[in-house]
Design a protein around this motif. Structure first.
Motif, PDB file in Angstrom:
ATOM      1  N   MET A 185      22.237 102.389   8.520  1.00 28.63           N
ATOM      2  CA  MET A 185      21.376 103.389   7.872  1.00 28.63           C
ATOM      3  C   MET A 185      22.190 104.535   7.313  1.00 28.63           C
ATOM      4  SD  MET A 185      18.071 103.796  10.314  1.00 28.63           S
ATOM      5  CE  MET A 185      17.306 105.091   9.373  1.00 28.63           C
ATOM      6  N   ARG A 186      23.120 105.001   8.127  1.00 28.56           N
ATOM      7  CA  ARG A 186      23.917 106.128   7.651  1.00 28.56           C
ATOM      8  C   ARG A 186      24.749 105.741   6.445  1.00 28.56           C
ATOM      9  NH1 ARG A 186      26.702 107.470  12.785  1.00 28.56           N
ATOM     10  NH2 ARG A 186      28.299 108.443  11.508  1.00 28.56           N
ATOM     11  N   ALA A 187      25.280 104.521   6.521  1.00 28.18           N
ATOM     12  CA  ALA A 187      26.089 104.059   5.398  1.00 28.18           C
ATOM     13  C   ALA A 187      25.253 103.967   4.131  1.00 28.18           C
ATOM     14  CB  ALA A 187      26.709 102.710   5.732  1.00 28.18           C
ATOM     15  N   THR A 188      24.042 103.426   4.274  1.00 29.00           N
ATOM     16  CA  THR A 188      23.174 103.288   3.104  1.00 29.00           C
ATOM     17  C   THR A 188      22.813 104.651   2.541  1.00 29.00           C
ATOM     18  OG1 THR A 188      22.283 101.378   4.238  1.00 29.00           O
ATOM     19  CG2 THR A 188      21.157 102.066   2.237  1.00 29.00           C
ATOM     20  N   ALA A 189      22.587 105.591   3.431  1.00 26.56           N
ATOM     21  CA  ALA A 189      22.239 106.928   2.961  1.00 26.56           C
ATOM     22  C   ALA A 189      23.403 107.545   2.191  1.00 26.56           C
ATOM     23  CB  ALA A 189      21.861 107.818   4.143  1.00 26.56           C
ATOM     24  N   ARG A 196      25.608  97.955   0.328  1.00 25.33           N
ATOM     25  CA  ARG A 196      25.151  96.613   0.001  1.00 25.33           C
ATOM     26  C   ARG A 196      26.362  95.677  -0.161  1.00 25.33           C
ATOM     27  NH1 ARG A 196      20.243  95.307  -2.261  1.00 25.33           N
ATOM     28  NH2 ARG A 196      19.933  97.415  -3.015  1.00 25.33           N
ATOM     29  N   MET A 197      27.379  96.190  -0.831  1.00 22.61           N
ATOM     30  CA  MET A 197      28.570  95.355  -1.040  1.00 22.61           C
ATOM     31  C   MET A 197      29.264  95.052   0.279  1.00 22.61           C
ATOM     32  SD  MET A 197      30.281  96.956  -4.379  1.00 22.61           S
ATOM     33  CE  MET A 197      29.416  97.089  -5.909  1.00 22.61           C
ATOM     34  N   MET A 198      29.172  95.986   1.223  1.00 20.98           N
ATOM     35  CA  MET A 198      29.810  95.751   2.509  1.00 20.98           C
ATOM     36  C   MET A 198      28.939  94.876   3.409  1.00 20.98           C
ATOM     37  SD  MET A 198      32.573  97.230   2.062  1.00 20.98           S
ATOM     38  CE  MET A 198      33.328  97.115   3.671  1.00 20.98           C
ATOM     39  N   GLY A 199      27.876  94.325   2.870  1.00 18.50           N
ATOM     40  CA  GLY A 199      27.084  93.373   3.630  1.00 18.50           C
ATOM     41  C   GLY A 199      25.926  93.979   4.396  1.00 18.50           C
TER      42      GLY A 199
END
Lengths: 309, 683, 414
Positions: A185-189, A196-199
């Protein structure tokens, strides 16, 4: 009561109010952080959840002011009500996302926000047309306990609000910082495309954000009902607007920002009402919001400058 | 209906193939030229609007229609803010309230100060009357004419729009939405808490009915209906003319891409404020109309649901579509105030007929909010562009229009590009000590660079070496920490992007920043923004000067498109988003050329093009340079760099590591290590 | 302009409207019916109260229809909604449209409504022009019937805005007198709910309280959509007044009653007729509601032998307790039905002019005693009855008749 005593009492009032706003504000911030969407449906998810909490308590035979519980019975029935309300609210949030927002993913501009306004209207009117417009006498199984601390009175209900809010916020913090999904979640934020690219399964992250945000709104709704012994179809608007303002004040997208923003709005509301007049509450709140945004455009804890880049 | 949106001038540009298709299906209508057709449709519409009260003499329905017209006027105003300029305003009802209370206070019994000689001149102007007061002395009775208050209320609301917008319009869209929502909350609260002016929650008493030549409008709905028709007609004309003007294009550019708009010379703050002010003015005038018709006002009439409903109306009709929002407002408002009860009755009848109990008792009226909520969601999911979309259908291309003619040898003729060949020599752009950092990351460190007049300088370097940041710093999109950028002898560091463009620097973007929902032609015309002069008055009155300027701009834009042979000209009326990648790059270059620059900054102009297209474009760039334009380009393709550049600058990790003639740089050891060693593409 | 409009109107009515009216007229002659308009905000925030008012009126009309109509006329109802989604509640603009709808339909001889004075201000001039009388069961703003504004609100001359409820000019001040005389209140804190009714009531109370030497410690507003009144509560606790007076309806009232309970226990708490009703009992419940004073603008309903069967019928038919305005709406319908009956009995045609005159001369026995009107349309009986909520556990806790104890009359100002 002395002047200081009154102000301290208003601080206690403000902290209780602010804790509820904070729980509600987290829902706005979680969704915004990931989708950059202000979710107006959240207003009335909160409202619907307060009814669900009421029905859950009534299911246990607790209605009106008639039954006061203690000990294990109290803990058990409150636990049941919290679980049911939070789960149901979470599911409503997820359904809203799946049905009305996922098809709009990737569509820019205001489409998503306008959709959530529509969903909010639908939830509002479903309750109005089925339950009716009366005020509900909310079940109140809590015994009345008061502590006189100096000039300030603290009630059991208020302690309960603070405790539940702290537990939920701590839980959220652990979830976001420790679990895999929370990290996703934090990464997406931070950067949805990179995530998305990191899977990272962005859909799953979005659903999680809606579930968590709505579940916290559910908790806030049940606390609201127990604290005021009241609910009605109209409660979503004012509470939601205050919480949204709190989220923006704190820096929308920032979880600590939502918590601090919520408490601040609660305090501004009670202290403003005390020192100026209750009739000017909204004017005071929004004036402070505008001032903060003019000088700190990202909000108090905001990450990015809120101009398009 | 869609034709109505089109400017008459753009009609002839329609390729024939599209209309040929229609001739077969709709022979009669299609044989009328589009321009006449749209005039005819507007004429019929106006006639229907004028005849309606005569054909349907039901006072209540005329009243419904008059109320609906008020909401159509509000929708037109909000459409300018949300639809044209893309600023989400959730507190629009505030301006409606300001206009309403302005007339309410200026033409009612509410304010009655004591009479003094101060009021004599106003009395002489017939703005106030002298009445015996309750306490003995005389009092002032305000009786400002409705017709005078219409523009005054509009101006007052616009003033509030500017006052309120100035500190907040810099905020990002979502933040702006919350702040406007707050403003929408505050205004009714202030109205409620200032009973001296508004009579608070109790509502105004005795707001005067408008008068015309001594005849009072009184109570019948019909005269108000005609005022409403006039108001809406005026606002439609205003909206259409603004939309098709330089101002409208600037708004839509901001809506589509704020950064690109600024880089093309649009002063964002100014045009946002203008949109806010004009939108507010529409609401202010409408408020005056509404309260004059109702002859009372309470704060409850201007709460959040009003703002939301007006938003629903424009979403339903088509955001950005002038005719769409009018139809959306009229339909929704009349649905709830007029048709819905009939529909309920009809359902009850049906229920009795087929003996279905719930049909007999269903009350649609109380479900109207639910219905609106469903409309909003369904429209967003399935028809976001609304009932009458703002964008026109794209003309189809014929086969030879689709087949690209490859041009060799650069642009054939370049009369449209006139970069004022300067006799001066020496440097045009001089950068020194330029340092840019984002947080802890230094993107550019002490970079210096001199671009000679009429020269071509290529900036190369691996990804992330700070090339685009260099362009952003020069064009004012990022503010450097230190350093100086001198353009033709003038320091430009610190200037906002639109001022940089005015200095003669135009650019393209690496990741393409066209205005996707505008046509190719409109994109190019926005490039001319800074070179045109006409303002709101010119656009509204269609002054000869403005029309001439528009016509010339249009011709010049088409001429610039024609530089690229048949690649862009047949697609002039297509949306930029529909173009191929290479054509988008060409359009961006055309847009930059339209601003009449002396210095052109091209950020990877050939990225995504095939070798033939690359060669074609390189030659075209060369011919631009030959005609006098100074060019700085960021490029990865070495053959392009070698064939175009007089001088190459190499950046790595934000620092300049080499510069010189292409051949020299190519053999520089450090460059090879830093750049070539890591990139197989440079081969 | 005038002449052209006149031509337009006469032309169009002759050519088009005439056809429909003619058809309708024939239809009327066949089954002899008249229509009563009901205009209330069924959409939005006030829908619940509007429903209770409508139910009260419909009870009287249905009773009359069940008895075979009135004076040989069948009673039809034209139900109109002046609440809109646009306003989110009552909408004066829609109220004006609805007034035109009623005026435009010749079969409408009288109307009930509106609920809100804001709507009343927009409707009154139109109704006056059309000569159509309306009886409001709940709109209490004095301006509309104030002779000072006659040119604005009744340009037609005669009174057409009748009320089966007294205006703010009596309920608030009389309670202030009761505070001073009977409850011996020395200091008071005044609250309102920011609505027209509440503000009017609270302001009228405050003015009279000051006149009677009661120390008004403050006057603040509650936001009816807000749930948290703890700020106000703490403020009041600090000021420590003898009493609080709340002007407003149940929406904010319920929350105030709840949150004021036992934090400020020794304070006398009172309100107007917004605090009288099942909504307060049901929403706030006991013990929170215990001890609150409420007034109604009518003689003690309990003493009226018709009250018990009315409430019984109401609960049986609609499944909920009537509120105070259900009673005034029932009475408004009784007045109209009685007027129609008298016109029919006199042998005259039942027209709206005749019905208006009959209403003006009403002496009708209703739940709130005999109703008659003064020349402005205000109810002549201005008795303000005071009740105190006193829990009687032999009856359901939302039973208005048995949970409100009649404690006397609030004296009029001399």
């Amino acid at each position: 009561m002395t002047e200081t005593g009154v102000l301290l009492q208003q601080v206690v009032n403000g902290l209780s109010l602010g804790a509820m706003y904070a729980l509600l504000a987290i829902g706005f911030t979680l969704v915004y952080g990931i989708l950059e969407l202000i979710n107006f449906a959240h207003f009335n998810v909160f409202m619907v959840a307060s009814f669900i909490g009421m029905w859950a308590l009534q299911l246990l035979g607790i209605s009106g002011q008639s039954r006061v519980l203690t000990g294990l019975a109290l803990a058990g029935s409150l636990g049941f009500a919290f679980v049911v309300t939070m789960a149901a609210a979470g599911v409503i949030g997820v359904v809203i996302e799946r049905v009305s927002l996922r098809p709009l993913r990737g569509v820019g501009g205001t489409a998503g926000m306008i959709t959530t306004i529509g969903v909010s209207y639908i939830l509002f009117n479903v309750i109005l047309l089925t339950v009716g417009a009366g005020s509900e006498n909310y079940p109140n199984p809590l015994p009345v306990h008061r502590w006189q601390l100096g000039q300030v009175v603290v009630e059991l209900k208020e302690v309960l609000i603070w405790a539940v809010s702290l537990i939920l916020m701590a839980g959220l913090h652990i979830f976001v910082s420790r679990t895999r999904l929370g990290k996703a979640m934090r990464a997406t934020a931070q950067d949805a495309e990179a995530a998305r690219m990191m899977g990272v399964d962005v859909d799953r992250v979005v659903v999680t954000a809606f579930f968590l945000g709505s579940a916290l709104a559910g908790a806030a709704a049940l606390i609201f009902g127990l604290y005021y012994n009241y609910t009605s179809f109209i409660i979503g608007y004012t509470a939601g607007l205050r919480a949204l303002t709190a989220a923006v004040l704190g820096g929308i997208g920032s979880i600590p920002g939502a918590m601090v923003g919520g408490l601040l709005i609660g305090l501004i509301e009670t202290l403003g009402g005390q020192l100026i007049a209750v009739r000017w509450t909204d004017v005071i709140i929004f004036s402070i919001l505008v001032l903060v945004l003019v000088f700190v455009p990202a909000g108090l804890f905001g990450r990015a400058a809120p101009t398009k880049s | 209906m869609a034709e109505l949106e089109e400017s008459p001038a753009s009609a002839p540009a329609r390729p024939m193939s599209g209309s040929r298709l229609r001739v077969a299906t709709l022979p009669l209508v299609a044989r009328i030229p589009p321009r006449v057709r749209s005039r005819l449709a507007v004429g019929l519409l106006a006639l229907a609007a004028l005849l309606f009260p005569l054909l349907h003499a039901n006072d209540a329905d005329i009243d419904s229609a008059a109320n609906a017209l008020a909401f159509a006027a509000l929708a037109l105003g909000l459409n300018i803010v949300v639809g044209f300029a893309g600023l989400l305003d959730l507190g629009y009802a505030a301006f409606f309230a300001i206009g309403a209370y302005a007339y309410g206070a200026a033409a009612s019994f509410q304010l009655q100060p004591e009479w003094s000689s101060f009021w004599e001149p106003f009395h002489w102007l017939d703005l106030v009357a002298r009445l015996p007061g309750p306490a003995g002395g005389d009092v002032v009775h305000f009786q400002v004419s409705f017709w005078l208050m219409l523009p005054i209320s509009a101006a007052l609301a616009a003033l509030f729009g500017v006052l309120f917008g100035a500190p907040t319009l810099r905020l990002k869209g979502d933040y702006l939405a919350i702040v406007t929502l707050g403003f929408g909350e505050i205004v009714p609260i202030v109205a409620r808490n200032m009973p001296a002016v508004t009579n608070g929650a109790m509502g105004l008493n005795g707001v005067a009915a408008p008068q015309l030549f001594g005849y009072s409008f009184g109570i019948s709905a019909t005269p108000y209906y005609y005022v409403g028709v006039g108001l809406v007609a005026l606002l439609i004309v205003t909206s259409l003319r603004l939309k098709e003007s330089r101002i409208g294009r600037a708004w839509m550019a901001i809506r589509e891409d704020e950064i690109a708009a600024a880089a093309m010379g649009v002063n964002r703050v100014r045009y946002k404020l203008l949109a806010f002010a004009i939108g507010a003015a529409f609401a202010g005038a409408t408020g005056t109309f509404y309260v004059a018709k109702l002859q009372t006002a309470t704060p409850e009439m201007f709460m959040f649901p009003v703002s939301v409903m007006v938003l629903v109306m424009i979403v339903f009709g088509g955001i950005g579509s002038v005719w769409g929002v009018v139809v959306g407002a009229l339909l929704l408002q009349m649905l709830q105030s007029w048709f819905l009860e009939d529909l309920s009755q009809w359902l009850h009848g049906l229920g009795r007929l087929i003996d279905v109990a719930w049909l007999r008792h269903v009350e649609l009226a109380s479900s109207i909010e639910l219905i609106f909520g469903v409309i909003l969601v369904v429209m967003m999911l399935y028809r976001r562009q609304g009932l009458i979309p703002a964008t026109r259908p794209m003309p189809a291309l014929s086969l030879d229009q689709q087949a690209a003619q490859i041009q060799r040898g650069g642009f054939a003729t370049l009369p449209v590009i006139s970069p004022q060949p300067s006799p001066e020599t020496g440097s045009l752009l001089a950068i020194s000590g330029l340092t840019v950092s984002f947080g802890g990351l230094v993107a550019l460190r002490e970079v210096g660079l001199v671009v000679p007049r009429h020269g071509v300088v290529a900036v190369i370097g691996p990804n992330g070496s700070g090339k685009s940041t260099l362009f952003n710093a020069v064009t004012g999109l990022v503010t450097p920490d230190r350093g100086s950028v001198v353009m033709a002898g003038r320091e430009i560091v610190g200037l906002p992007p639109h001022r940089v463009l005015e200095c003669g620097i135009a650019r393209t973007f690496q990741n393409l920043r066209l205005f996707p929902n505008l046509t190719v032609l409109e994109n190019v015309m926005i490039g001319m923004h800074a070179r045109l002069a006409s303002g709101a008055a010119g656009a509204l009155l269609r002054l000869p000067r403005t029309r001439r300027e528009e016509e010339e701009a249009r011709e010049r834009a088409l001429a610039i498109l024609a530089l690229f042979g048949n690649r862009l000209v047949p697609r002039a009326e297509h949306l930029a988003s529909s173009l191929s990648y290479a054509n988008r790059r060409r359009t961006e270059i055309a847009r930059a050329l339209a601003s009449n620059p002396t210095l052109l900054l091209l950020d990877e102009p050939t990225a995504g093009m095939n070798p033939a297209e690359t060669l074609e474009l390189a030659e075209q760039i060369k011919s631009l340079n030959n005609s006098g334009l100074t060019i700085v380009l960021i490029e990865h393709k070495l053959d392009v760099v070698v064939s175009l550049a007089d001088q190459v600058v190499v950046l790595d990790h934000g620092e300049k590591i080499a510069e010189g003639r292409p051949e020299t740089v190519r053999n520089d050891e450090e460059v090879i290590r830093a750049y070539l060693g890591r990139s197989a593409a440079f081969a | 302009m005038l002449s052209r409009r006149a031509i337009i109107l006469s032309l169009s009515s002759a050519a088009f409207a005439g056809v429909f009216v003619g058809a309708r007229g024939r239809l009327l002659a066949a089954d002899k019916s008249v229509t009563i308009g009901i205009n209330l905000p069924f959409t939005g925030a006030d829908a619940h109260d509007a429903e209770l008012i409508k139910d009260g009126a419909m009870l009287a009309i249905d009773e009359a229809s069940a008895a075979g109509g009135v004076g040989g006329y069948k009673i039809e109802v034209m139900q109109l909604d002046d609440g809109t989604a646009t306003a989110g509640q009552y909408d004066p603009a829609q109220a004006a449209t609805n007034a035109r709808k009623m005026v435009g339909d010749d079969s409408v001889v009288a109307a009930i409504g509106p609920q809100m004075s804001g709507s009343g201000k927009a409707m009154s001039p139109i109704l006056s022009q059309g000569g159509l009388a309306t009886i409001t069961p709940s709109s209490t703003n004095p301006d509309i019937t104030n002779p000072k504004f006659a040119a604005q609100y009744r340009p037609g001359g005669k009174a057409i805005y009748f009320r089966t409820v007294t205006t703010d000019a009596y309920q608030g001040p009389n309670m202030a007198n009761y505070f001073a005389d009977t409850l011996k209140v020395k200091s008071v804190y005044v609250l309102d709910d920011s609505g027209a009714y509440g503000v009017g009531l609270a302001n009228a109370f405050e003015a009279q309280a000051k006149k009677r030497g009661i120390n008004v410690l403050g006057h603040d507003q509650l936001n009816p959509k807000e749930a948290d009144y703890t700020t106000t509560r703490t403020k009041i606790k600090q000021l420590n007044p003898d009493a609080i007076y709340y002007g407003g309806v149940a929406q904010a009232g319920v929350k105030l009653v709840k949150q004021a309970y036992d934090i400020i226990p020794n304070v006398i708490k009172a309100g107007g007729d917004g605090v009288y009703g099942a909504e307060i009992l049901k929403g706030a419940g006991f013990p929170a509601a215990q001890g609150w004073y409420a007034t109604i603008a009518a003689p003690n309903v309990l003493e009226n032998p018709d009250a018990a069967p009315f409430i019984e019928h109401f609960v049986k038919k609609y499944g909920q307790q009537p509120d105070n305005y259900s009673i005034t709406a029932y009475d408004a319908a009784l007045v109209i039905l009685d007027a129609i009956k008298r016109v029919a009995a006199s042998g005259k045609e039942v027209t709206r002019a005749a019905v208006r005159d009959a209403i003006q001369n009403s002496h009708v026995k209703t739940l709130q005693g005999e109703v008659s009107f003064d020349a402005n349309g205000d109810i002549e009986n201005r008795v303000i009855s005071v009740f105190q909520i006193t829990h009687n556990d032999k009856y359901p806790s939302d039973d208005v008749l048995h949970q409100y104890k009649y404690v006397g009359v609030a004296p009029a100002s001399s």
